[in-house]
Scaffold this motif. Structure first.
Motif: not given
Length: 434
Positions: A110-117, A157-162, A179-184, A189-193
Motif C-alpha cells: 500500500l505505502f509503496g504504491a502511494i509513495s512510489g518508492s 503497483i501503480p502509480p509507478s515512475n518506472v 499501470f493495470m498490468g502491474g497490479y497482478i 510478489w507480495g502474496a508469494a512472500c
C-alpha cells in the motif's frame, strides 16, 4: 570488426569504468555514447546531434508525470500516512500466524504504491513495525527479510515512475495499460512472500497478541480511508480515461497537499519548502538521466547495436524459451549493480525488439523488465532497498541473506509466470479495454 561491435565495446567498457570510478550515471551514459559514435561522425556533428537528442528526449508531455508523482510521494512520505496504513493492514491480516509479518507485507504494498518508492516503504515500515515485532518475539533477521522482500512491490503497483519511464522509451506504450498490468504481478510478489512468512511463522509459533474489537477496527479503517482514496481517485481516473497520467499526477499532488496540510495536519509550510527542494533535486536527476539515455538510444540505433545483439542471441538458439531465459538472467545480473531507471532506459531498446519478434507485447515486456530489475533492489552488492532494510532493522547483512533465500525463490517463480504467461500482465488491461 563491425561498427556495431566496435561501438558496443566502447560503450560497455567506458560505461563500466566510469561507473566504477563513481561518475554519475547520466554523465557516464552521455560520454560513453559520444565516444562510441566519434569514429563514425565528426566531433561537431556528434555534439550537435547529442544536444538535440537530450532536448527531444525530455520534451515530452508525459514526462511531466514523473516530477508530480515524485512530489506527491514525498508529501505523502512526510504526511503521517505510514502508521495509518500499518493499522489498516493489521485489520486485514487479523491474527494468522506471523500476522505482523503479513501486516508489514500488506503495508509495503500500500505505502509503496502511494509513495512510489520501495526505499521509502522499507524505511517507514521497518522503523515502525520492526520494534513491535521484536517485542512480540520475532527473529530480527526474519522480520528484516520480510520487510526487504516485500518493499519493491510498490514499484509495480501503480502509480509507478518506472513504468512511466518505460512508456517513454518503448515508443509510447499506454501508461494506463502498464499501470493495470502491474497490479497482478505486484500482488503475486507480495502474496508469494506472505506464503513464505506464513509457513516460517507457523513453524516458529509467531502469533499476534493484539486483538481489535469491531469498533476499533472500523475506526482504523476510517482513518485510513483518506490515504487509500488517493489510489482510487488517481489510478481510477487514469484507467477510466477521465484524465491522463500527467493530469492524474497533478491531482495526486493537490490531494496529498490537502490531506497532509488540512486533514492529518502532519506537515507545515516550512517543511513543505524542504519537500519541494528534495523533489526538485530528484526530478533533475531523473530528467537528466532520460535525456542522456536518449543519446545512447540514438547511438545504438545509428550503429545497429540492437540488431547485432538480436542476431547474436538468435545464433545461440531459435527457441523463445531459451532466449527469454537468457534475457532474464542477464537482467537479473544487471539489476544487482544498476538502478532500475537507467537499466530500463538502456536495455529496453535492445531487448524489446527481440521479444516482440517472438510475439511478446510491449506491455508484457514492460512488466517483465520492471519486475526483473526490482529483484536487483533487494540483491547484493548494490541493492538499495536491501541495505536500507538492514540498516533500519539494525541487523547484519549476512544474517538477513539466509532467510531471504526462500523469498528469492518464490519471487523468481512469479517472474517465470510473468515471462511465460502473458495473461499475468495483460489480462487486467485487456479487461479494461487496453
Amino acid at each position: 570488426m563491425s561498427i556495431a561491435l566496435f561501438s558496443g565495446l566502447i560503450i560497455a567498457i567506458v560505461l563500466i569504468v566510469m561507473l566504477l570510478a563513481g561518475v554519475p550515471i547520466a554523465v557516464s551514459l552521455g560520454i560513453s555514447s559520444i565516444l562510441a559514435i566519434l569514429p563514425t561522425l565528426n566531433f561537431g556533428a556528434t555534439v550537435l546531434t547529442a544536444t538535440q537528442r537530450i532536448f527531444s528526449g525530455i520534451s515530452i508531455f508525459t514526462l511531466l508525470a514523473i516530477p508530480f508523482f515524485i512530489l506527491a510521494g514525498n508529501i505523502m512520505n512526510k504526511g503521517g500516512i505510514a502508521i495509518r496504513l500499518i493499522n489498516f493492514a493489521k485489520v486485514l491480516t487479523g491474527r494468522v500466524p506471523g500476522s505482523l509479518a503479513h501486516t508489514n507485507a500488506v503495508a509495503n504494498m500500500l505505502f509503496g504504491a502511494i509513495s512510489g518508492s520501495g526505499v521509502a516503504a522499507a524505511s517507514a515500515m521497518g522503523s515502525i513495525i520492526g520494534p513491535v515485532e521484536k517485542e512480540e518475539g520475532y527473529d530480527d533477521n526474519f522480520a528484516a527479510a520480510v520487510n526487504v522482500a516485500t518493499a519493491p512491490t510498490g514499484l509495480l503497483i501503480p502509480p509507478s515512475n518506472v513504468l512511466i519511464t518505460y512508456s517513454l522509451v518503448s515508443g509510447g506504450t499506454s501508461v494506463a495499460a502498464l499501470f493495470m498490468g502491474g497490479y497482478i504481478p505486484g500482488i503475486l510478489w507480495g502474496a508469494a512472500c506472505m506464503a513464505v512468512a506464513f509457513f516460517y511463522a507457523k513453524k516458529h509459533g509467531y502469533k499476534s497478541s493484539v486483538r481489535l474489537t469491531f469498533k476499533e477496527a472500523m475506526i482504523v479503517v476510517w482513518q485510513a480511508v483518506p490515504s487509500l482514496l488517493l489510489i482510487i481517485i488517481v489510478i481510477g481516473g487514469i484507467i477510466a480515461g477521465v484524465f491522463t497520467a500527467t493530469e492524474g499526477s497533478a491531482i495526486a499532488v493537490a490531494y496529498s497537499l490537502i490531506l497532509s496540510l488540512f486533514i492529518y495536519r502532519t506537515i507545515d509550510l516550512k517543511e513543505l519548502v524542504h519537500i519541494l527542494i528534495d523533489s526538485a533535486k530528484m526530478t533533475g536527476i531523473i530528467i537528466f538521466l532520460v535525456g542522456a539515455s536518449n543519446i545512447m538510444a540514438w547511438v545504438m540505433t545509428f550503429t545497429g547495436i540492437p540488431e547485432a545483439i538480436s542476431s547474436a542471441l538468435l545464433g545461440i538458439s531459435k527457441s523463445p524459451v531459451v532466449i527469454l531465459l537468457i534475457i532474464n538472467i542477464f537482467l537479473l545480473f544487471v539489476g544487482t549493480f544498476m538502478d532500475i531507471t537507467p537499466a530500463v532506459l538502456i536495455f529496453t531498446p535492445i531487448f524489446l525488439p527481440i521479444c516482440q519478434s517472438f510475439g511478446m507485447s510491449a506491455l508484457q515486456f514492460g512488466i517483465m523488465i520492471t519486475y526483473n530489475l526490482c529483484i536487483g533492489t533487494i540483491t547484493p552488492p548494490v541493492g538499495n532497498i536491501l541495505f536500507v532494510g538492514v540498516k533500519v532493522a539494525k541487523v547484519k547483512l549476512e544474517g538477513v541473506i539466509k532467510p531471504l533465500l526462500s523469498y528469492y525463490a518464490v519471487i523468481f517463480a512469479v517472474l517465470m509466470l510473468v515471462t511465460f504467461i502473458p495473461a499475468v500482465s495483460t489480462w487486467l488491461p485487456g479487461l479494461a479495454g487496453y
